[in-house]
Enzyme design. Structure first.
Site, short mmCIF file in Angstrom:
data_model
loop_
_atom_site.label_atom_id
_atom_site.label_comp_id
_atom_site.label_asym_id
_atom_site.label_seq_id
_atom_site.Cartn_x
_atom_site.Cartn_y
_atom_site.Cartn_z
CE LYS A 35 -0.46 -0.24 5.05
NZ LYS A 35 -1.26 -0.76 6.11
CE1 TYR A 265 15.77 31.19 6.15
CE2 TYR A 265 16.01 28.83 5.54
CZ TYR A 265 15.63 30.22 5.22
OH TYR A 265 15.56 30.38 4.04
#
Ligand SMILES: *Cc1c(COP(=O)(O)O)cnc(C)c1O
Length: 374
Positions: A35, A265
């Site tokens: 899946k 950052y």
């Protein structure tokens, strides 16, 4: 030149891991669970390495069609069954077996016009409380299904909520066993964790009737992809599993920074001493989790080091202290196997991100090129 990032799929790992499942459950037939596009690997890329499975289990009808297009004539099981009446036509046409987990799906079968009766897997809810009939309502559902001309063989199925943890499967197994005692049909119970942790070999079954999770069909997913279902209690190495996916990129720049300089950052990493930083062409837009903190392991030229600073969209930054010779072009392994053979288990990276290997595999971004190893 394309951006230097690449996911590599290792077909040999599927063969090895499937063999490992067969050793753990020698008498069972194996549904290879593919899946979610084979846990992010790509159904077409895993098919060859998994074709010695006894069947493929998934939940998207388009994925089932893709497996048939690859030439697979054996069993395919829809783990969630059908979503609407017309899905049953596709099941008839492609000979798909399907789970039946709710009354509405029985109603749809009763309304379905077909000359070919369907093989169904009737699902019991043994405590997960997602899909399935409770043990009290199971027999009524079975009786109703059994009376339908649209239905051929009925197999009995359940899914454990705690096969990977301390609660284990004994209570849910007992609920299943007592509600199905006199019902005919094949059984399908175990996911990866149950296969590895709770399968009692036939020889010992008589002594452990309460824990006897030997089923006719097992449903391994994550183990086939070489990640441990119960990390960190056990590692992939402990279970003798091989990683089926390597995510690798290259260093595209380096920086030599003085003590007290920051990286990335938010300046959320500050160097204690002067150090060298490698900038890697992989970021959260590639599927590398943004939440991975400073200290998440990576391999540079096969040598273990760590990330520093925040993960950004297209880049991460790594500590080059343990690999002074590294520079632009050096190989960085985010998870999987480095060229020198060193391993970085996906489970370790996932744990740093507060998640599981499953999610990282499934989240590999479409922009990452993928290659199948020979
Ligand atoms: C996904 C799934 C599996 C496979 O689970 P793993 O933990 O990956 O082995 C088995 N059974 C069902 C019903 C599933 O949905």
């Amino acid at each position: 030149m394309p951006r230097p990032i690449l996911a590599t799929i290792h077909p040999a790992a599927f063969r090895h891991n499937l063999e490992r499942v067969r050793r753990a459950a020698p008498d069972a037939r194996v549904w290879a669970v593919v899946k979610a596009n084979a846990y992010g690997h790509g159904i077409e890329r895993v098919f060859d390495g998994m074709r010695s499975a006894d069947g493929f289990a998934l939940l998207d009808l388009a994925e089932a069609q893709r497996v048939r297009s690859l030439g697979w004539r054996g069993p395919i099981l829809l783990l969630e069954g059908v979503f609407e009446l017309r899905d049953l036509e596709l099941c008839s046409r492609l000979d798909l077996w399907h789970a039946v987990h709710c009354t509405e799906q029985i109603d749809m079968l009763a309304a379905h016009k077909t000359n070919v009766p369907h093989r169904v897997f009737l699902k019991m809810n043994v405590g997960m409380n997602r899909l399935g009939f409770t043990p009290e309502r199971y027999r009524t559902a079975w009786t109703r299904l059994n009376a339908l001309p649209q239905v051929d063989e009925i197999s009995l199925m359940a899914h454990f909520s705690d096969a990977d943890g301390p609660r284990g499967v004994a209570d849910q197994m007992a609920a299943f066993a007592s509600a199905t005692r006199d019902l005919p049909g094949e059984r399908s119970l175990s996911n990866s964790a149950a296969i590895l942790r709770h399968t009692v070999q036939p020889a010992q079954a008589a002594a452990h009737p309460e824990a006897c999770v030997v089923s006719d069909w097992v449903r391994p997913g994550i183990v086939l992809y070489g990640s441990a279902p119960d990390y960190p209690e056990h590692t992939a190495e402990h279970w003798d599993l091989q990683p089926s996916m390597t995510l690798a990129a290259k260093i595209i720049a380096t920086q030599s920074i003085p003590a007290r300089a920051s990286v990335g950052y938010g300046s959320n990493f500050v160097a204690e001493d002067a150090m060298r930083i490698g900038v890697v062409a992989c970021g959260y837009a590639d599927g590398y989790p943004r939440v991975c903190p400073t200290g998440t392991p990576v391999l540079v030229d096969g040598v273990r080091t760590r990330t520093v600073g925040r993960v950004s969209m297209d880049m991460i930054t790594v500590d080059l202290t343990p690999v002074p010779a590294a520079g632009p072009g050096s190989e960085v392994t985010l998870w999987g196997r480095a060229a020198n053979g060193a391993l970085l288990p996906i489970d370790e990276v996932a744990a740093c991100a507060g998640t599981v290997g499953y999610e990282l595999m499934c989240a590999l971004a479409p922009r990452v090129p993928v290659e199948v190893a020979a």
